[in-house]
Design an enzyme around this catalytic site. Sequence first.
Site, PDB file in Angstrom:
ATOM      1  N   ALA A 113       0.850  -1.183   0.000  1.00  0.00           N
ATOM      2  CA  ALA A 113       0.000   0.000   0.000  1.00  0.00           C
ATOM      3  C   ALA A 113       0.888   1.236   0.000  1.00  0.00           C
ATOM      4  CB  ALA A 113      -0.904   0.012   1.220  1.00  0.00           C
ATOM      5  N   ASP A 114       0.375   2.310  -0.606  1.00  0.00           N
ATOM      6  CA  ASP A 114       1.132   3.550  -0.576  1.00  0.00           C
ATOM      7  C   ASP A 114       0.787   4.312   0.695  1.00  0.00           C
ATOM      8  OD1 ASP A 114      -1.367   4.509  -1.090  1.00  0.00           O
ATOM      9  OD2 ASP A 114      -0.914   5.322  -3.059  1.00  0.00           O
ATOM     10  N   LYS A 115       1.290   5.529   0.827  1.00  0.00           N
ATOM     11  CA  LYS A 115       1.124   6.263   2.079  1.00  0.00           C
ATOM     12  C   LYS A 115      -0.324   6.675   2.349  1.00  0.00           C
ATOM     13  CE  LYS A 115       2.543  10.552  -0.109  1.00  0.00           C
ATOM     14  NZ  LYS A 115       3.542  11.586  -0.140  1.00  0.00           N
ATOM     15  N   THR A 116      -1.190   6.661   1.334  1.00  0.00           N
ATOM     16  CA  THR A 116      -2.592   6.997   1.564  1.00  0.00           C
ATOM     17  C   THR A 116      -3.411   5.767   1.956  1.00  0.00           C
ATOM     18  OG1 THR A 116      -3.174   6.644  -0.758  1.00  0.00           O
ATOM     19  CG2 THR A 116      -2.504   8.879  -0.105  1.00  0.00           C
TER      20      THR A 116
END
Length: 132
Positions: A113-116
């Site tokens: 997952a990315d930071k969001t």
Amino acid sequence: LVQDPADTPLQERLDRLALLLGKVGIFMASLTFLAALFRWIGTSAQSGQWDGTQVLTALINSIAIVVVALPEGLPLAITLSLAFAMKKLIKDNNLVRVLSACETMGSATQLNADKTGTLTQNRMTVVEAYLG
């Protein structure tokens, strides 16, 4: 240009299972027909009466074995189980748009997952690297 989506691993396994069940059903039906045919030959030779309706009955029984060998409710059961998995994922605040995604999420070993917090496209790339 419209492309058909690729089969999921579950669909591929179900296709292989259906093919295997079909082959086993045809094999067993053939054995049943041959056994009934040999029995008919033996009893007809002893009695001297050659009744062809018994062969027809054996053929009908063999066709019934082939028809019964393939489960018709299996795709429905798989769809229902995926729908229940989709409901469970939605309760855990996971948005599921496609039913086959439940299968993919169930067999995942690692999620990126990315930071969001959104899931990536399943392609990891190196953005920065530090040596030393």
